[in-house]
Design an enzyme around this catalytic site. Structure first.
Site, PDB file in Angstrom:
ATOM      1  N   ASP A   1     -49.524   1.160 -55.738  1.00 38.00           N
ATOM      2  CA  ASP A   1     -49.859   2.417 -55.059  1.00 38.00           C
ATOM      3  C   ASP A   1     -48.619   3.286 -54.825  1.00 38.00           C
ATOM      4  O   ASP A   1     -47.516   2.771 -54.645  1.00 38.00           O
ATOM      5  CB  ASP A   1     -50.529   2.100 -53.717  1.00 38.00           C
ATOM      6  CG  ASP A   1     -51.232   3.320 -53.137  1.00 38.00           C
ATOM      7  OD1 ASP A   1     -51.620   4.218 -53.906  1.00 38.00           O
ATOM      8  OD2 ASP A   1     -51.394   3.377 -51.903  1.00 38.00           O
TER       9      ASP A   1
ATOM     10  N   TRP B   1     -44.938   9.828 -55.254  1.00 33.45           N
ATOM     11  CA  TRP B   1     -43.676   9.809 -55.989  1.00 33.45           C
ATOM     12  C   TRP B   1     -43.523  11.118 -56.764  1.00 33.45           C
ATOM     13  O   TRP B   1     -42.468  11.749 -56.737  1.00 33.45           O
ATOM     14  CB  TRP B   1     -43.665   8.609 -56.951  1.00 33.45           C
ATOM     15  CG  TRP B   1     -42.419   8.427 -57.756  1.00 33.45           C
ATOM     16  CD1 TRP B   1     -41.318   7.684 -57.413  1.00 33.45           C
ATOM     17  CD2 TRP B   1     -42.142   8.963 -59.066  1.00 33.45           C
ATOM     18  NE1 TRP B   1     -40.379   7.742 -58.414  1.00 33.45           N
ATOM     19  CE2 TRP B   1     -40.859   8.516 -59.436  1.00 33.45           C
ATOM     20  CE3 TRP B   1     -42.855   9.784 -59.951  1.00 33.45           C
ATOM     21  CZ2 TRP B   1     -40.267   8.863 -60.659  1.00 33.45           C
ATOM     22  CZ3 TRP B   1     -42.270  10.128 -61.154  1.00 33.45           C
ATOM     23  CH2 TRP B   1     -40.984   9.669 -61.491  1.00 33.45           C
TER      24      TRP B   1
ATOM     25  N   HIS C   1     -48.150   8.816 -62.531  1.00 33.59           N
ATOM     26  CA  HIS C   1     -48.867   7.705 -63.179  1.00 33.59           C
ATOM     27  C   HIS C   1     -48.113   7.225 -64.413  1.00 33.59           C
ATOM     28  O   HIS C   1     -48.090   6.032 -64.710  1.00 33.59           O
ATOM     29  CB  HIS C   1     -50.290   8.132 -63.548  1.00 33.59           C
ATOM     30  CG  HIS C   1     -51.151   8.393 -62.345  1.00 33.59           C
ATOM     31  ND1 HIS C   1     -51.288   7.473 -61.324  1.00 33.59           N
ATOM     32  CD2 HIS C   1     -51.902   9.475 -61.980  1.00 33.59           C
ATOM     33  CE1 HIS C   1     -52.089   7.975 -60.395  1.00 33.59           C
ATOM     34  NE2 HIS C   1     -52.465   9.190 -60.766  1.00 33.59           N
TER      35      HIS C   1
ATOM     36  N   ARG D   1     -61.566  11.043 -57.732  1.00 31.04           N
ATOM     37  CA  ARG D   1     -60.443  11.953 -58.031  1.00 31.04           C
ATOM     38  C   ARG D   1     -60.863  13.009 -59.058  1.00 31.04           C
ATOM     39  O   ARG D   1     -61.943  12.927 -59.631  1.00 31.04           O
ATOM     40  CB  ARG D   1     -59.260  11.142 -58.536  1.00 31.04           C
ATOM     41  CG  ARG D   1     -58.815  10.143 -57.473  1.00 31.04           C
ATOM     42  CD  ARG D   1     -57.537   9.467 -57.852  1.00 31.04           C
ATOM     43  NE  ARG D   1     -57.158   8.526 -56.794  1.00 31.04           N
ATOM     44  CZ  ARG D   1     -55.963   8.036 -56.630  1.00 31.04           C
ATOM     45  NH1 ARG D   1     -54.994   8.379 -57.451  1.00 31.04           N
ATOM     46  NH2 ARG D   1     -55.704   7.204 -55.654  1.00 31.04           N
TER      47      ARG D   1
ATOM     48  N   LEU E   1     -47.933 -15.795 -70.018  1.00 35.44           N
ATOM     49  CA  LEU E   1     -48.474 -15.076 -68.859  1.00 35.44           C
ATOM     50  C   LEU E   1     -49.878 -14.522 -69.143  1.00 35.44           C
ATOM     51  O   LEU E   1     -50.104 -13.906 -70.182  1.00 35.44           O
ATOM     52  CB  LEU E   1     -47.533 -13.903 -68.530  1.00 35.44           C
ATOM     53  CG  LEU E   1     -48.023 -12.921 -67.465  1.00 35.44           C
ATOM     54  CD1 LEU E   1     -47.902 -13.528 -66.074  1.00 35.44           C
ATOM     55  CD2 LEU E   1     -47.224 -11.619 -67.531  1.00 35.44           C
TER      56      LEU E   1
ATOM     57  N   ARG F   1     -48.498  -4.936 -52.043  1.00 45.10           N
ATOM     58  CA  ARG F   1     -48.937  -3.537 -52.115  1.00 45.10           C
ATOM     59  C   ARG F   1     -47.733  -2.641 -51.863  1.00 45.10           C
ATOM     60  O   ARG F   1     -47.108  -2.699 -50.807  1.00 45.10           O
ATOM     61  CB  ARG F   1     -50.017  -3.216 -51.087  1.00 45.10           C
ATOM     62  CG  ARG F   1     -50.445  -1.736 -51.227  1.00 45.10           C
ATOM     63  CD  ARG F   1     -51.609  -1.348 -50.339  1.00 45.10           C
ATOM     64  NE  ARG F   1     -52.060   0.007 -50.715  1.00 45.10           N
ATOM     65  CZ  ARG F   1     -53.309   0.427 -50.661  1.00 45.10           C
ATOM     66  NH1 ARG F   1     -54.255  -0.370 -50.250  1.00 45.10           N
ATOM     67  NH2 ARG F   1     -53.618   1.661 -51.026  1.00 45.10           N
TER      68      ARG F   1
ATOM     69  N   SER G   1     -57.816  -1.964 -49.708  1.00 44.61           N
ATOM     70  CA  SER G   1     -58.561  -0.965 -50.496  1.00 44.61           C
ATOM     71  C   SER G   1     -59.514  -1.605 -51.519  1.00 44.61           C
ATOM     72  O   SER G   1     -59.509  -1.243 -52.697  1.00 44.61           O
ATOM     73  CB  SER G   1     -57.596   0.003 -51.197  1.00 44.61           C
ATOM     74  OG  SER G   1     -56.807   0.682 -50.259  1.00 44.61           O
TER      75      SER G   1
HETATM   76  C1  IPE Z   1     -55.766   1.495 -54.435  1.00 45.47           C
HETATM   77  O1  IPE Z   1     -55.055   2.630 -54.177  1.00 45.47           O
HETATM   78  C2  IPE Z   1     -56.242   1.475 -55.859  1.00 45.47           C
HETATM   79  C3  IPE Z   1     -55.220   1.307 -56.889  1.00 45.47           C
HETATM   80  C4  IPE Z   1     -53.944   1.148 -56.689  1.00 45.47           C
HETATM   81  C5  IPE Z   1     -55.711   1.302 -58.245  1.00 45.47           C
HETATM   82  P1  IPE Z   1     -55.741   3.949 -53.570  1.00 45.47           P
HETATM   83  O2  IPE Z   1     -54.681   4.960 -53.485  1.00 45.47           O
HETATM   84  O3  IPE Z   1     -56.947   4.281 -54.356  1.00 45.47           O
HETATM   85  O4  IPE Z   1     -56.194   3.442 -52.127  1.00 45.47           O
HETATM   86  P2  IPE Z   1     -56.450   4.252 -50.777  1.00 45.47           P
HETATM   87  O5  IPE Z   1     -57.327   5.417 -51.127  1.00 45.47           O
HETATM   88  O6  IPE Z   1     -55.115   4.683 -50.264  1.00 45.47           O
HETATM   89  O7  IPE Z   1     -57.076   3.245 -49.868  1.00 45.47           O
HETATM   90  C1  IPE Z   2     -51.903   4.473 -57.396  1.00 52.14           C
HETATM   91  O1  IPE Z   2     -51.223   5.614 -57.044  1.00 52.14           O
HETATM   92  C2  IPE Z   2     -52.544   4.587 -58.757  1.00 52.14           C
HETATM   93  C3  IPE Z   2     -54.009   4.727 -58.732  1.00 52.14           C
HETATM   94  C4  IPE Z   2     -54.762   4.679 -57.679  1.00 52.14           C
HETATM   95  C5  IPE Z   2     -54.667   4.968 -60.016  1.00 52.14           C
HETATM   96  P1  IPE Z   2     -51.926   6.822 -56.287  1.00 52.14           P
HETATM   97  O2  IPE Z   2     -52.384   7.807 -57.301  1.00 52.14           O
HETATM   98  O3  IPE Z   2     -52.969   6.326 -55.358  1.00 52.14           O
HETATM   99  O4  IPE Z   2     -50.701   7.414 -55.478  1.00 52.14           O
HETATM  100  P2  IPE Z   2     -50.728   8.030 -54.024  1.00 52.14           P
HETATM  101  O5  IPE Z   2     -51.308   7.008 -53.109  1.00 52.14           O
HETATM  102  O6  IPE Z   2     -51.556   9.279 -54.101  1.00 52.14           O
HETATM  103  O7  IPE Z   2     -49.293   8.308 -53.723  1.00 52.14           O
HETATM  104 MG    MG Z   3     -52.899   5.775 -53.398  1.00 49.61          MG
END
Ligand code: IPE
Ligand code: IPE
Ligand code: MG
Length: 241
Positions: free
Chosen positions: A16, A21, A33, A67, A127, A188, A196
């Site tokens: 996450d 970033w 990403h 999203r 792995l 995490r 989550s």
């Molecule tokens: C959890 O992150 C899902 C992944 C990393 C794929 P999210 O960014 O979706 O989680 P919330 O919305 O902060 O709980």
């Molecule tokens: C995690 O990063 C990747 C996915 C959930 C796909 P985020 O996209 O949730 O990044 P933040 O939480 O918005 O910073």
């Molecule tokens: Mg996130």
């Protein structure tokens, strides 16, 4: 220094912080990403070097469909780019790729590339790299219940025959699909202190570590720190010495 005798067999990671970033750098979320994929690649390599047997990464949740379409299709495109460009490396490094989650609804070209990768790596013995895609812990438990209810309905088992091991076997990590043990360690990044919807059944006794870095900044050094943190924990499983 890591204790080689206390390495977790299965590490699961909630990757996450990609969006934050990118925002901090004034970039588009997809640049985050993309940087996240590079991090993931390094962590796969490093897991292999550390002798970890199973690595599960949370790449896309059942809730991430909320999203924008742009972001969703961008994430899948990046994933296709990653598996295609790294296929040779994965095969050479003896990594076996598997998917966790319901991939019936993810874009067709992503499914094709992923299936190709799974096929090309299926006899590898190093792995096991599980990519959780369109994965949700509650969805997984619901699907397991549907299968078990079907067994009861068909008269194959009685309700009292249902055991915890049987329920585990119906999870994506279970013996019917992947045969991965429950993760000893869940990491995490990104600063949020929650699961989550990740591995709800399997995380009953997992140690949780929350490194204070965004996923694209998560390095092999940070990874080793998280494992060292895990190695310092006393795991009691409800018992007492
Ligand atoms: C959890 O992150 C899902 C992944 C990393 C794929 P999210 O960014 O979706 O989680 P919330 O919305 O902060 O709980
Ligand atoms: C995690 O990063 C990747 C996915 C959930 C796909 P985020 O996209 O949730 O990044 P933040 O939480 O918005 O910073
Ligand atoms: Mg996130």
């Amino acid at each position: 220094m890591l204790n080689k005798d206390r390495m977790p067999k299965h590490v699961a990671i909630i990757m996450d912080g990609n969006g934050r970033w990118a925002k901090a750098k004034g970039l588009h979320r997809l640049a985050g990403h993309n940087a996240g994929m590079q991090s993931m690649k390094k962590i796969v390599d490093h897991s292999d070097k550390l002798g970890i047997k199973y690595l599960t990464v949370y790449a896309f949740s059942t809730e991430n469909w909320k999203r924008s379409l742009d972001e969703i299709s961008g994430i899948f495109k990046l994933l296709v780019k990653y598996v295609n460009s790294d296929l040779k490396g994965l095969v050479e490094n003896n990594v076996k790729v598997k998917l966790l989650g319901d991939y019936s609804t993810i874009p067709g070209d992503a499914v094709k590339s992923l299936e190709k990768t799974i096929e090309a790596t299926k006899y590898n013995t190093g792995l096991q790299f599980n990519i959780a895609l369109n994965y949700g812990g509650r969805d997984e438990i619901k699907k397991a219940l549907q299968c078990i209810a079907g067994e009861v309905k068909n008269g194959n088992i009685e309700p009292n025959d249902i055991t915890e091991d049987m329920i585990s076997s119906y999870m994506y990590t279970g013996s019917k699909f992947n045969d991965a043990p429950d993760p000893e360690l869940i990491i995490r990044t990104g600063g949020e202190l929650r699961l989550s919807n990740f591995l709800l059944w399997q995380s009953a006794y997992s140690e949780l570590v929350f490194p204070d870095v965004l996923w694209p900044d998560f390095t092999p050094e940070e990874y080793e720190k998280a494992i060292a943190d895990y190695q310092g924990r006393e795991r009691r499983f409800g018992g007492r010495k």
